[in-house]
Scaffold this motif. Structure first.
Motif, mmCIF file in Angstrom:
data_model
loop_
_atom_site.group_PDB
_atom_site.id
_atom_site.type_symbol
_atom_site.label_atom_id
_atom_site.label_comp_id
_atom_site.label_asym_id
_atom_site.label_seq_id
_atom_site.Cartn_x
_atom_site.Cartn_y
_atom_site.Cartn_z
ATOM 1 N N ASN A 93 0.797 -1.203 -0.256
ATOM 2 C CA ASN A 93 -0.133 0.126 -0.059
ATOM 3 C C ASN A 93 0.842 1.195 0.009
ATOM 4 O OD1 ASN A 93 -2.677 -1.168 0.221
ATOM 5 N ND2 ASN A 93 -1.976 -1.648 2.248
ATOM 6 N N CYS A 94 1.988 1.305 -0.290
ATOM 7 C CA CYS A 94 2.871 2.411 -0.252
ATOM 8 C C CYS A 94 2.341 3.402 -0.996
ATOM 9 C CB CYS A 94 4.374 1.994 -0.435
ATOM 10 S SG CYS A 94 5.476 3.351 -0.764
ATOM 11 N N PHE A 95 2.064 3.239 -2.132
ATOM 12 C CA PHE A 95 1.997 4.246 -3.385
ATOM 13 C C PHE A 95 0.299 4.819 -2.962
ATOM 14 C CE2 PHE A 95 5.610 2.770 -4.758
ATOM 15 C CZ PHE A 95 6.559 3.846 -5.023
ATOM 16 N N LYS A 96 -0.416 4.211 -2.081
ATOM 17 C CA LYS A 96 -1.632 4.802 -1.738
ATOM 18 C C LYS A 96 -1.723 5.784 -1.014
ATOM 19 C CE LYS A 96 -4.087 0.275 -2.588
ATOM 20 N NZ LYS A 96 -4.763 -0.922 -2.063
ATOM 21 N N SER A 97 -0.494 6.175 -0.531
ATOM 22 C CA SER A 97 -0.514 7.005 0.649
ATOM 23 C C SER A 97 -0.780 8.707 0.132
ATOM 24 C CB SER A 97 0.884 6.929 1.284
ATOM 25 O OG SER A 97 1.336 5.573 1.781
ATOM 26 N N SER A 98 -1.211 9.255 1.083
ATOM 27 C CA SER A 98 -1.578 10.759 0.458
ATOM 28 C C SER A 98 -0.128 11.680 0.755
ATOM 29 C CB SER A 98 -2.438 11.314 1.498
ATOM 30 O OG SER A 98 -2.093 11.212 2.932
ATOM 31 N N LEU A 99 0.882 11.306 1.462
ATOM 32 C CA LEU A 99 2.228 11.919 1.439
ATOM 33 C C LEU A 99 3.218 10.975 1.342
ATOM 34 C CD1 LEU A 99 3.948 14.372 1.537
ATOM 35 C CD2 LEU A 99 3.472 14.317 4.093
ATOM 36 N N LEU A 100 4.204 11.049 0.294
ATOM 37 C CA LEU A 100 5.526 10.258 0.520
ATOM 38 C C LEU A 100 6.572 11.096 0.326
ATOM 39 C CD1 LEU A 100 4.576 7.357 -2.321
ATOM 40 C CD2 LEU A 100 4.905 7.085 0.176
ATOM 41 N N VAL A 101 7.579 10.918 1.185
ATOM 42 C CA VAL A 101 8.757 11.786 1.450
ATOM 43 C C VAL A 101 10.145 10.557 0.677
ATOM 44 C CG1 VAL A 101 10.367 13.022 2.656
ATOM 45 C CG2 VAL A 101 7.737 13.060 3.252
ATOM 46 N N SER A 102 10.651 11.267 -0.214
ATOM 47 C CA SER A 102 11.918 10.272 -0.743
ATOM 48 C C SER A 102 13.031 10.619 0.120
ATOM 49 C CB SER A 102 12.159 10.547 -2.072
ATOM 50 O OG SER A 102 11.027 10.179 -2.925
ATOM 51 N N PRO A 103 13.919 9.515 0.412
ATOM 52 C CA PRO A 103 15.178 9.850 1.355
ATOM 53 C C PRO A 103 16.223 10.676 0.393
ATOM 54 C CG PRO A 103 14.670 7.527 0.953
ATOM 55 C CD PRO A 103 13.533 8.166 0.063
ATOM 56 N N LYS A 104 16.748 11.528 1.270
ATOM 57 C CA LYS A 104 17.911 12.460 0.489
ATOM 58 C C LYS A 104 19.011 12.504 1.625
ATOM 59 C CE LYS A 104 18.973 16.315 -2.287
ATOM 60 N NZ LYS A 104 19.900 15.514 -3.316
ATOM 61 N N THR A 105 20.043 12.392 1.539
ATOM 62 C CA THR A 105 21.326 12.613 2.542
ATOM 63 C C THR A 105 21.175 13.911 3.157
ATOM 64 O OG1 THR A 105 22.688 11.336 1.234
ATOM 65 C CG2 THR A 105 23.749 12.516 2.856
ATOM 66 N N GLY A 106 21.150 13.714 4.502
ATOM 67 C CA GLY A 106 21.067 14.945 5.351
ATOM 68 C C GLY A 106 19.696 15.548 5.529
ATOM 69 N N THR A 107 18.505 15.175 4.774
ATOM 70 C CA THR A 107 17.257 15.998 4.913
ATOM 71 C C THR A 107 16.444 15.338 6.251
ATOM 72 O OG1 THR A 107 16.960 16.166 2.514
ATOM 73 C CG2 THR A 107 15.011 16.232 3.863
ATOM 74 N N ALA A 108 16.130 16.396 6.768
ATOM 75 C CA ALA A 108 15.275 15.876 7.958
ATOM 76 C C ALA A 108 14.123 16.143 7.803
ATOM 77 C CB ALA A 108 15.700 17.020 9.310
ATOM 78 N N VAL A 109 12.785 15.167 8.468
ATOM 79 C CA VAL A 109 11.503 15.355 8.339
ATOM 80 C C VAL A 109 11.026 15.438 9.764
ATOM 81 C CG1 VAL A 109 9.241 14.327 7.401
ATOM 82 C CG2 VAL A 109 11.655 13.896 6.039
ATOM 83 N N MET A 110 10.180 16.405 9.826
ATOM 84 C CA MET A 110 9.840 16.730 11.413
ATOM 85 C C MET A 110 8.272 16.848 11.445
ATOM 86 S SD MET A 110 10.753 20.012 13.747
ATOM 87 C CE MET A 110 9.538 21.192 12.922
ATOM 88 N N TRP A 111 7.667 16.262 12.350
ATOM 89 C CA TRP A 111 6.288 16.114 12.547
ATOM 90 C C TRP A 111 5.718 15.958 13.859
ATOM 91 C CZ3 TRP A 111 8.935 11.888 10.610
ATOM 92 C CH2 TRP A 111 8.589 10.655 11.153
ATOM 93 N N TYR A 112 4.513 16.288 14.071
ATOM 94 C CA TYR A 112 4.123 16.153 15.560
ATOM 95 C C TYR A 112 3.007 15.000 15.646
ATOM 96 C CZ TYR A 112 5.576 21.271 16.318
ATOM 97 O OH TYR A 112 6.184 22.202 16.664
ATOM 98 N N ASN A 113 3.458 14.399 16.680
ATOM 99 C CA ASN A 113 2.405 13.036 17.086
ATOM 100 C C ASN A 113 1.287 13.583 17.878
ATOM 101 O OD1 ASN A 113 4.444 11.374 15.833
ATOM 102 N ND2 ASN A 113 5.712 11.615 17.290
ATOM 103 N N HIS A 114 1.607 14.496 18.669
ATOM 104 C CA HIS A 114 0.330 15.314 19.406
ATOM 105 C C HIS A 114 0.028 16.728 19.156
ATOM 106 C CE1 HIS A 114 -0.138 11.713 22.521
ATOM 107 N NE2 HIS A 114 1.084 11.489 22.058
ATOM 108 N N GLU A 115 -1.154 16.983 19.556
ATOM 109 C CA GLU A 115 -1.502 18.289 19.576
ATOM 110 C C GLU A 115 -0.883 19.002 20.961
ATOM 111 O OE1 GLU A 115 -5.718 18.156 19.769
ATOM 112 O OE2 GLU A 115 -6.157 17.619 17.767
#
Length: 343
Positions: free
Chosen positions: A283-305
């Motif tokens: 089901n990977c490509f059914k996702s509404s958002l996909l982020v591709s790996p790139k050296t040194g790139t950070a992805v930050m998100w909130y798990n809680h309000e």
């Protein structure tokens, strides 16, 4: 025997003094109990709302008012949490993380708020982290509440203090990115370095809470001294936010998927109705958002309000489901920093 007026007067003084001491002592005990109950009530209200009723029903028993919570490991300072409000999808803002260098923070999603920060680490710094992990000898990654067979990777753990010795002012970089007081970064759990070989994956999951839904009658795992029962039954993960950094480019695959980011309620309910939807192998490509790996790139998100009035951790964000798609060719390295909430 005849009692003089002076003796009678002295007796009245003594009786009055004893009475006053008794009243003062009772008042001090009462005030102390009130303060104790207030402290217990404040402590519990930060962790599990149901305890408030129990406190009120057991006003003469401080121990029962604690609702059988496990002993806190140590006192925690009450620094308010900071929640970076997303602007709009695609919005890019400049931020200063390292002296003499400008980074950008791009909004990828609003619910949950997801941000992408290119070049958060340099290629040299990513190599240092991978080297540290290999020297520690990686072991099979463990699961928390997700069952078996939903993850295929190896990992090692390292404190941010140790990384600071090899990467100059790394803690400060995370502080500026998250806009949190330094205490949160310096007291975060150990950072997890993860390696996915070809065929590696991680089905979608929440980084916080037990299993897939929040359980409000459990204290945070970082606030308990020990567990006498199964870990998942005595505490829950209270990871307010996640900062994940890619340590290499992946030849093919290995995207980070947010399957229900910014979806409507019907889509969310449909996703939650079938546990097989969490299988990113299919089901990977059914996702509404996909982020591709790139050296040194950070992805930050909130798990809680975050409660803006109190600065305390709020409800789990259900749409923060995420996972790692299959690595189809090559390997994938990441490092995770989880910010704990501390009452």
């Amino acid at each position: 025997m005849k009692v003089t007026s002076s003796e009678i007067c002295l007796l009245h003084i003594v009786i009055g003094f004893v009475y006053f001491i008794g009243i003062s002592s009772s008042e001090n005990v009462r005030n102390q109990n009130v303060r104790q109950r207030s402290n217990i009530r404040q402590l519990i209200s930060l962790q599990q709302p149901f305890c408030l009723a129990e406190v009120n029903n057991h006003t003469d028993d401080v121990e029962s008012a604690k609702c059988n919570l496990l002993q806190l490991s140590k006192p925690r300072p009450k620094y308010p949490l900071r929640f970076i409000q997303p602007n709009r999808i695609g919005y890019v803002e400049e931020i200063q993380l390292v002296e003499g260098k400008t980074h950008t923070r791009k909004t990828l999603a609003l619910d949950p708020p997801v941000y992408e920060i290119p070049n958060f680490l340099t290629p040299e710094e990513t190599d240092i982290i991978k080297g540290i992990a290999e020297n520690k000898q990686l072991s099979q990654s463990k699961l928390f509440g997700d069952g078996q067979g939903t993850r295929k990777s190896e990992s090692a753990w390292v404190s941010i203090r140790k990384l600071n010795k090899s990467i100059t002012r790394l803690s400060e970089r995370y502080e500026k990115l998250t806009e949190l007081p330094s205490w949160y970064v310096n007291h975060a759990e150990k950072m997890q370095i993860v390696k996915y070989e070809t065929g590696g994956y991680y089905y979608t999951h929440h980084d916080s809470g037990p299993y897939y839904l929040p359980v409000h009658d459990l204290p945070c795992c970082n606030q308990v001294k020990s567990c006498t029962t199964n870990l998942e039954q005595c505490c829950q993960l209270c990871r307010v936010m996640t900062v994940m950094v890619y340590l290499n480019d992946v030849e093919e695959g290995g995207e980070t998927a947010f399957p229900v980011a910014d979806t409507d309620t019907e889509t969310l309910h449909e996703y939650l109705s079938d546990v097989n939807n969490r299988n990113l192998t299919t089901n990977c490509f059914k996702s509404s958002l996909l982020v591709s790996p790139k050296t040194g790139t950070a992805v930050m998100w909130y798990n809680h309000e975050v409660d803006e009035m109190t600065g305390l951790m709020g409800n789990l964000i259900l749409r923060s489901y995420h996972g790692g798609c299959n690595v189809l060719k090559g390997v994938k390295w990441i490092i995770n920093l989880w910010i704990w909430f501390n009452a």
